[in-house]
Design an enzyme around this catalytic site. Sequence first.
Site, short mmCIF file in Angstrom:
data_model
loop_
_atom_site.label_atom_id
_atom_site.label_comp_id
_atom_site.label_asym_id
_atom_site.label_seq_id
_atom_site.Cartn_x
_atom_site.Cartn_y
_atom_site.Cartn_z
CG HIS A 80 -1.67 1.23 1.47
ND1 HIS A 80 -1.52 2.01 2.60
CD2 HIS A 80 -2.59 1.87 0.69
CE1 HIS A 80 -2.34 3.05 2.52
NE2 HIS A 80 -2.99 2.99 1.38
CG HIS A 155 0.78 8.90 1.21
ND1 HIS A 155 1.13 8.20 2.35
CD2 HIS A 155 -0.58 8.95 1.20
CE1 HIS A 155 0.03 7.84 2.99
NE2 HIS A 155 -1.02 8.29 2.31
#
Length: 363
Positions: A80, A155
């Site tokens: 992930h 991110h």
Amino acid sequence: MNKIWCNPGAHVCAARWHVSMPGMLAFRKARRKLRMGTICSPNPSGTKTASEVCNADWMASLPPHLHNVPLSNLAIPGSHDSFSYWVDEKSPVGPDQTQAVKRLARISLVKKLMKKWSVTQNLTFREQLEAGIRYFDLRVSSKPGDTDQEIYFIHGLFGIKVWDGLMEIDAFLTQHPQEIIFLDFNHFYAMDEAHHKCLVLRIQEAFGNKLCPACSVESMTLRTLWEKKYQVLIFYHCPFYKQYPFLWPGKKIPAPWANTTSVQKLILFLETTLSERAPRGAFHVSQAILTPRVKTIARGLVGGLKNTLVHRNLPAILDWVKTQKPGAMGVNIITSDFVDLIDFATTVIELNDLLEDRALTKC
């Protein structure tokens, strides 16, 4: 136990099956480990690999009866936010964040804390590949002020350049020609058509003839891909995919998201979405991850994602993984945060031992 086909009077065959099958599974595991080897390349970051056994060639090491099984029916480990092993706390806050966060980030300490919650992996792309990871969850963005249309992983904070990551992956694939990977570009930020064209060009330059054209999911077997020397499936969650034959539409790889901090709710969600999985026409990603709430971050501000939420819950998540079976209505791709903290990749890979050789069930 699956039905066993024997000739009339072949009760001895059934008895032999019951005795030999556990031993056969153990033999397959031992054989695969011997073929894969025990040494990965040196780890410059100092972090441990996900297993004492290197999984760099696990696909090549699968038994022959799995070579014709669709990849959508195999158990495949993934990560992930795969790229987030490094983020740049000196760069601007990413366009995936709210204006409120961007204002707070003007305080230098805030970015340091953001980094603790933005990083979801310890291992580089190369290290993940050697550990056995074959699915990569990718989020990309242009960077404010850049005029060269460079694309970065993102991110919360910016990561490495996408080009650098693609080249690292391609180098591994060249050395391991029977390994197949899934690159899932599922979030795009601050990107216009020119940025998309630049990104797709970089993908073409990096992988060339390794790129597999989009086609029937059921036709994607190891044997088929090996024969055509394809190694890379690119999923592109943007209408732009229609312009290029090697870009697979995002709908071909759904990845339901539980969005919870509770392990119990996560497992219930994973079970429910697996039961609703389409038996044909798509891969399936089980996101075995927990997502922090605002209050989670507030309570564990300094500890970060790994120490606050992930580390203590990974064993329970791995226990769930161990109970699964791959197949048309079973698990396919399973993703995790910090894949090196537990024996995640090897556990997922070994689920494929449950896909029995039909020849062994006959006498």
